[in-house]
Motif scaffolding. Structure first.
Motif, PDB file in Angstrom:
ATOM      1  N   THR A 159     128.233  23.688 -36.584  1.00  0.00           N
ATOM      2  CA  THR A 159     128.019  23.399 -35.173  1.00  0.00           C
ATOM      3  C   THR A 159     127.814  21.911 -34.933  1.00  0.00           C
ATOM      4  O   THR A 159     127.284  21.193 -35.786  1.00  0.00           O
ATOM      5  N   THR A 160     128.256  21.456 -33.776  1.00  0.00           N
ATOM      6  CA  THR A 160     128.106  20.048 -33.399  1.00  0.00           C
ATOM      7  C   THR A 160     127.372  19.890 -32.070  1.00  0.00           C
ATOM      8  O   THR A 160     127.304  18.783 -31.538  1.00  0.00           O
ATOM      9  N   ASP A 161     126.835  20.967 -31.535  1.00  0.00           N
ATOM     10  CA  ASP A 161     126.199  20.947 -30.211  1.00  0.00           C
ATOM     11  C   ASP A 161     124.780  21.483 -30.334  1.00  0.00           C
ATOM     12  O   ASP A 161     124.573  22.676 -30.555  1.00  0.00           O
ATOM     13  N   LEU A 162     123.800  20.594 -30.194  1.00  0.00           N
ATOM     14  CA  LEU A 162     122.408  21.028 -30.281  1.00  0.00           C
ATOM     15  C   LEU A 162     122.090  22.054 -29.198  1.00  0.00           C
ATOM     16  O   LEU A 162     121.265  22.945 -29.402  1.00  0.00           O
ATOM     17  N   GLY A 163     122.753  21.954 -28.070  1.00  0.00           N
ATOM     18  CA  GLY A 163     122.532  22.889 -26.977  1.00  0.00           C
ATOM     19  C   GLY A 163     122.979  24.304 -27.286  1.00  0.00           C
ATOM     20  O   GLY A 163     122.617  25.243 -26.568  1.00  0.00           O
ATOM     21  N   LEU A 164     123.755  24.478 -28.347  1.00  0.00           N
ATOM     22  CA  LEU A 164     124.189  25.805 -28.782  1.00  0.00           C
ATOM     23  C   LEU A 164     123.523  26.218 -30.094  1.00  0.00           C
ATOM     24  O   LEU A 164     123.936  27.192 -30.724  1.00  0.00           O
ATOM     25  N   SER A 165     122.494  25.478 -30.475  1.00  0.00           N
ATOM     26  CA  SER A 165     121.895  25.645 -31.804  1.00  0.00           C
ATOM     27  C   SER A 165     120.607  26.448 -31.787  1.00  0.00           C
ATOM     28  O   SER A 165     119.807  26.364 -30.847  1.00  0.00           O
ATOM     29  N   ILE A 166     120.423  27.225 -32.851  1.00  0.00           N
ATOM     30  CA  ILE A 166     119.127  27.823 -33.150  1.00  0.00           C
ATOM     31  C   ILE A 166     118.396  26.858 -34.075  1.00  0.00           C
ATOM     32  O   ILE A 166     118.924  26.464 -35.123  1.00  0.00           O
ATOM     33  N   VAL A 167     117.196  26.466 -33.692  1.00  0.00           N
ATOM     34  CA  VAL A 167     116.406  25.537 -34.490  1.00  0.00           C
ATOM     35  C   VAL A 167     115.052  26.178 -34.769  1.00  0.00           C
ATOM     36  O   VAL A 167     114.675  27.171 -34.146  1.00  0.00           O
ATOM     37  N   ALA A 168     114.319  25.614 -35.710  1.00  0.00           N
ATOM     38  CA  ALA A 168     113.054  26.232 -36.116  1.00  0.00           C
ATOM     39  C   ALA A 168     112.051  25.182 -36.555  1.00  0.00           C
ATOM     40  O   ALA A 168     112.421  24.079 -36.990  1.00  0.00           O
ATOM     41  N   THR A 169     110.785  25.555 -36.468  1.00  0.00           N
ATOM     42  CA  THR A 169     109.711  24.723 -36.993  1.00  0.00           C
ATOM     43  C   THR A 169     108.619  25.628 -37.535  1.00  0.00           C
ATOM     44  O   THR A 169     108.644  26.844 -37.345  1.00  0.00           O
ATOM     45  N   ASP A 194     116.245  21.037 -25.246  1.00  0.00           N
ATOM     46  CA  ASP A 194     117.549  20.595 -25.743  1.00  0.00           C
ATOM     47  C   ASP A 194     118.321  21.632 -26.542  1.00  0.00           C
ATOM     48  O   ASP A 194     119.557  21.603 -26.556  1.00  0.00           O
ATOM     49  N   ALA A 195     117.626  22.524 -27.249  1.00  0.00           N
ATOM     50  CA  ALA A 195     118.310  23.487 -28.119  1.00  0.00           C
ATOM     51  C   ALA A 195     118.490  24.828 -27.399  1.00  0.00           C
ATOM     52  O   ALA A 195     117.925  25.064 -26.332  1.00  0.00           O
ATOM     53  N   LEU A 196     119.280  25.698 -28.003  1.00  0.00           N
ATOM     54  CA  LEU A 196     119.506  27.019 -27.417  1.00  0.00           C
ATOM     55  C   LEU A 196     118.286  27.915 -27.587  1.00  0.00           C
ATOM     56  O   LEU A 196     117.803  28.521 -26.628  1.00  0.00           O
ATOM     57  N   VAL A 197     117.783  28.007 -28.820  1.00  0.00           N
ATOM     58  CA  VAL A 197     116.648  28.866 -29.155  1.00  0.00           C
ATOM     59  C   VAL A 197     115.771  28.145 -30.167  1.00  0.00           C
ATOM     60  O   VAL A 197     116.280  27.501 -31.092  1.00  0.00           O
ATOM     61  N   VAL A 211     118.766  27.530 -42.935  1.00  0.00           N
ATOM     62  CA  VAL A 211     119.583  26.338 -42.667  1.00  0.00           C
ATOM     63  C   VAL A 211     120.658  26.211 -43.737  1.00  0.00           C
ATOM     64  O   VAL A 211     121.836  25.981 -43.438  1.00  0.00           O
ATOM     65  N   ALA A 212     120.281  26.375 -44.989  1.00  0.00           N
ATOM     66  CA  ALA A 212     121.254  26.270 -46.085  1.00  0.00           C
ATOM     67  C   ALA A 212     122.358  27.305 -45.959  1.00  0.00           C
ATOM     68  O   ALA A 212     123.518  27.041 -46.303  1.00  0.00           O
ATOM     69  N   ALA A 213     122.007  28.482 -45.446  1.00  0.00           N
ATOM     70  CA  ALA A 213     122.983  29.568 -45.320  1.00  0.00           C
ATOM     71  C   ALA A 213     123.784  29.490 -44.029  1.00  0.00           C
ATOM     72  O   ALA A 213     124.667  30.334 -43.803  1.00  0.00           O
ATOM     73  N   GLY A 214     123.509  28.510 -43.169  1.00  0.00           N
ATOM     74  CA  GLY A 214     124.247  28.364 -41.928  1.00  0.00           C
ATOM     75  C   GLY A 214     123.822  29.314 -40.833  1.00  0.00           C
ATOM     76  O   GLY A 214     124.493  29.439 -39.812  1.00  0.00           O
ATOM     77  N   ARG A 215     122.676  29.970 -41.000  1.00  0.00           N
ATOM     78  CA  ARG A 215     122.209  30.929 -39.997  1.00  0.00           C
ATOM     79  C   ARG A 215     121.487  30.246 -38.849  1.00  0.00           C
ATOM     80  O   ARG A 215     121.513  30.729 -37.715  1.00  0.00           O
ATOM     81  N   ILE A 216     120.758  29.181 -39.163  1.00  0.00           N
ATOM     82  CA  ILE A 216     120.182  28.338 -38.124  1.00  0.00           C
ATOM     83  C   ILE A 216     120.623  26.906 -38.395  1.00  0.00           C
ATOM     84  O   ILE A 216     121.088  26.579 -39.487  1.00  0.00           O
ATOM     85  N   ASP A 217     120.488  26.060 -37.394  1.00  0.00           N
ATOM     86  CA  ASP A 217     121.149  24.760 -37.441  1.00  0.00           C
ATOM     87  C   ASP A 217     120.231  23.593 -37.792  1.00  0.00           C
ATOM     88  O   ASP A 217     120.724  22.547 -38.241  1.00  0.00           O
ATOM     89  N   ALA A 218     118.924  23.753 -37.591  1.00  0.00           N
ATOM     90  CA  ALA A 218     118.009  22.658 -37.918  1.00  0.00           C
ATOM     91  C   ALA A 218     116.598  23.199 -38.075  1.00  0.00           C
ATOM     92  O   ALA A 218     116.218  24.202 -37.444  1.00  0.00           O
TER      93      ALA A 218
END
Length: 275
Positions: A159-169, A194-197, A211-218
């Motif tokens: 993915t190249t769009d943070l607005g379409l990304s699942i992110v986590a903390t 800024d992010a989707l979820v 993240v390593a598996a490509g399931r979430i983006d950041a």
């Protein structure tokens, strides 16, 4: 030698470290079986002392199996005992182990927990194993040889769009300094814009394997110890992701923040976290 995590070949013969990874995986799986047997009902506690005793009992059950096996594999490697500690290590080889990553989840009969073991050589992670006993999944990485899930190659999201990304903390530790807590809260607000979820949960390692598996983006975190960040740092790096601190600077064991992301959204994630 720089402490910065980098994707380079290791100093000793590659085949020897590949064999060591396989043996480490066997040891971690054996320890995970013990932890799975201890999983079930919610463990009740009334005081902080009772909580700490329950956490220690889980740790001890795993380490009774894991520590002698890893010591036999690398007799000269030293051992990091404090899971929450950070900062650079003295030169040489070190085992950084989290016997129950997500221990509080285990006590509360929640499924998000794992056993991890990482070998660090002169402050560079050489190999890591993250085993999820409930699902049987095992994530492995060897510096210079990629990241894998049960032998299948992993790659971060395209993915190249943070607005379409699942992110986590994640929360690095209980009783965190108030300055850090407020920094975490502010960053979550910015990512919600800024992010989707935005996913918020412990432990960090289980976000990082995603993240390593490509399931979430950041994934980002403020503060944190070696044991909760190094396994995922190597997995993400070997899966093609980018690692830095929250300001985009090279991440080291002494950094006060951490960011792991797919290359296509890393810069935008830095912008969000520094706004």
């Amino acid at each position: 030698m720089s402490e910065t995590i980098r994707n380079t070949s290791v100093a000793t013969p590659f085949a020897a470290d590949a064999d060591l990874l396989a043996q480490t995986e066997t040891a971690v799986r054996a320890a995970g079986a013990v932890l799975r047997e201890r999983f079930g009902d919610v463990v009740r506690y009334r005081t902080r002392e009772e909580l700490m005793d329950a956490l220690a009992a889980n740790d001890d059950a795993v380490l009774d199996i894991l520590r002698p096996r890893l010591a036999a594999l690398r007799p000269d490697a030293r051992w990091v005992d404090a899971e929450l500690d950070g900062g650079a290590l003295p030169p040489g080889e070190w085992w950084i182990v989290d016997p129950v990553e997500g221990n509080v989840n285990h006590l509360h009969a929640l499924p998000e927990w794992a056993v991890t073991a990482t070998l660090v050589r002169d402050n560079q992670p050489v190999l890591t194993v993250v085993h999820l006993p409930l699902t049987g999944e095992t994530y492995t990485a060897l510096a210079g040889a990629g990241a894998h899930l049960d032998g299948r190659p992993l790659h971060v999201s395209e993915t190249t769009d943070l607005g379409l990304s699942i992110v986590a903390t994640s929360q690095a530790r209980p009783d965190e300094d108030e300055t850090v807590v407020r920094r975490v809260g502010s960053s979550i607000t910015e990512m919600l814009i800024d992010a989707l979820v935005v996913r918020i949960a412990v432990p960090a390692t289980l976000h990082l394997v995603n993240v390593a598996a490509g399931r979430i983006d950041a994934f980002w975190q403020f503060a944190g110890g070696r044991a909760d960040l190094l396994p995922g740092a190597l997995l993400v790096t070997e899966a093609g992701g980018q690692i830095s601190d929250a300001q985009g600077r090279p991440w080291t064991l002494a950094s006060d923040s951490f960011l792991a992301a797919a290359p296509g959204v890393h810069a935008d994630a830095v912008t969000t976290l520094t706004r």
